[in-house]
Scaffold this motif. Sequence first.
Motif, PDB file in Angstrom:
ATOM      1  N   TYR A 189       4.425  -8.878   8.918  1.00 15.07           N
ATOM      2  CA  TYR A 189       4.180  -8.603  10.336  1.00 15.07           C
ATOM      3  C   TYR A 189       3.711  -7.160  10.530  1.00 15.07           C
ATOM      4  O   TYR A 189       2.751  -6.902  11.264  1.00 15.07           O
ATOM      5  CB  TYR A 189       5.448  -8.865  11.142  1.00 15.07           C
ATOM      6  N   GLU A 190       4.377  -6.232   9.888  1.00 16.03           N
ATOM      7  CA  GLU A 190       4.009  -4.828  10.021  1.00 16.03           C
ATOM      8  C   GLU A 190       2.627  -4.562   9.432  1.00 16.03           C
ATOM      9  O   GLU A 190       1.792  -3.875  10.041  1.00 16.03           O
ATOM     10  CB  GLU A 190       5.051  -3.945   9.328  1.00 16.03           C
ATOM     11  N   ALA A 191       2.362  -5.103   8.238  1.00 14.14           N
ATOM     12  CA  ALA A 191       1.080  -4.866   7.571  1.00 14.14           C
ATOM     13  C   ALA A 191      -0.077  -5.497   8.339  1.00 14.14           C
ATOM     14  O   ALA A 191      -1.140  -4.876   8.507  1.00 14.14           O
ATOM     15  CB  ALA A 191       1.128  -5.412   6.150  1.00 14.14           C
ATOM     16  N   MET A 192       0.122  -6.711   8.832  1.00 10.87           N
ATOM     17  CA  MET A 192      -0.950  -7.393   9.546  1.00 10.87           C
ATOM     18  C   MET A 192      -1.252  -6.711  10.873  1.00 10.87           C
ATOM     19  O   MET A 192      -2.392  -6.713  11.338  1.00 10.87           O
ATOM     20  CB  MET A 192      -0.579  -8.859   9.770  1.00 10.87           C
ATOM     21  N   GLY A 193      -0.259  -6.119  11.473  1.00 12.80           N
ATOM     22  CA  GLY A 193      -0.493  -5.388  12.712  1.00 12.80           C
ATOM     23  C   GLY A 193      -1.507  -4.273  12.504  1.00 12.80           C
ATOM     24  O   GLY A 193      -2.406  -4.061  13.323  1.00 12.80           O
TER      25      GLY A 193
END
Length: 318
Positions: A303-307
């Motif tokens: 979730y953090e990386a894709m953001g």
Amino acid sequence: KIKAMWMAAVAAVGLIAASGAASAEGYPEKEITVVVNYGAGGGTDLSTRSLANAAETVLGVPMKVVNRAGGSGTVGPTFVAFSDPDGYTVGVTSFSPLAITPHVQKVPYTVENFRFLAGFARFLTGIAVPADSEYQSIDDLVAAAKEGKRITYGAASTIETVAMVRLGNAAGVKFQWIRYGSGQEVSTAALSKTVDVIVADPKDLVPFAKTGEMRILASASNVRLPGAEDIPTLKEQGYDVAVESYAGIGAPAGITDEQAAVLEAAFAEAFKAQAFQDTLEKLGMQPVYFTGEEYRGLIAEGYEAMGRDLEEIGLKAN
């Protein structure tokens, strides 16, 4: 390597389940509903049905698979998140609806709404060109882009698009995304030479590579593609790039620890079934097992990386 990964995890889950089995005596007593968040006949549906078939043998009760498609795969997880946490409703908690879609549209759930039970597959991604393309390698694509050529790529999913964005960042170049609605459309774009290169899953690449119509340049995953094991990954070619997407199973957050332990142990055992392993191989998915807690970590990190990736592409909602 894959077998070694899950054997240790399965053993750990077995110990947890054993300690909770007495407290969960009598569970399950009736049919368990398994919600699939995509339509019947696709990779997620077929792999989940195969896993459910194996799990119901372990649990001793039927597992009824129900498709609740829509909302870019978010309808199914929404239904699971807000179902009665009685241990009789579980569902697919795949990577995209939990780690990607919340960045681009409003969804009613977060990871806190789920008790993750297992991760069971990795979706793989490859990069290919038409067989007679002038680009013989990833290095050729990068060199052309550095010379100022407009290199277009076709991709249908966000994760596939991110693969080329990360490759461009690693190489210091930009590639031009041409969006398509499905893997089949992406393959057609390559065969018709509408785009220079495509990014897709193995089932949309490997058959055409075997007929000599396409040439696969790299796996964009951390492992090589089934059916194209001779083609190195991007990392093996010197580019520190990989994209990961997964399929997993979760329940509503309020399920008891004892029930969760029983289900985790059942899915861990079901994962070992040869019929399930064979199904994933046919679908071009990599069987890889994660405990519920490990899978939760993958979703949270993803979730953090894709953001960050989506913001760069311009897809992240304000």
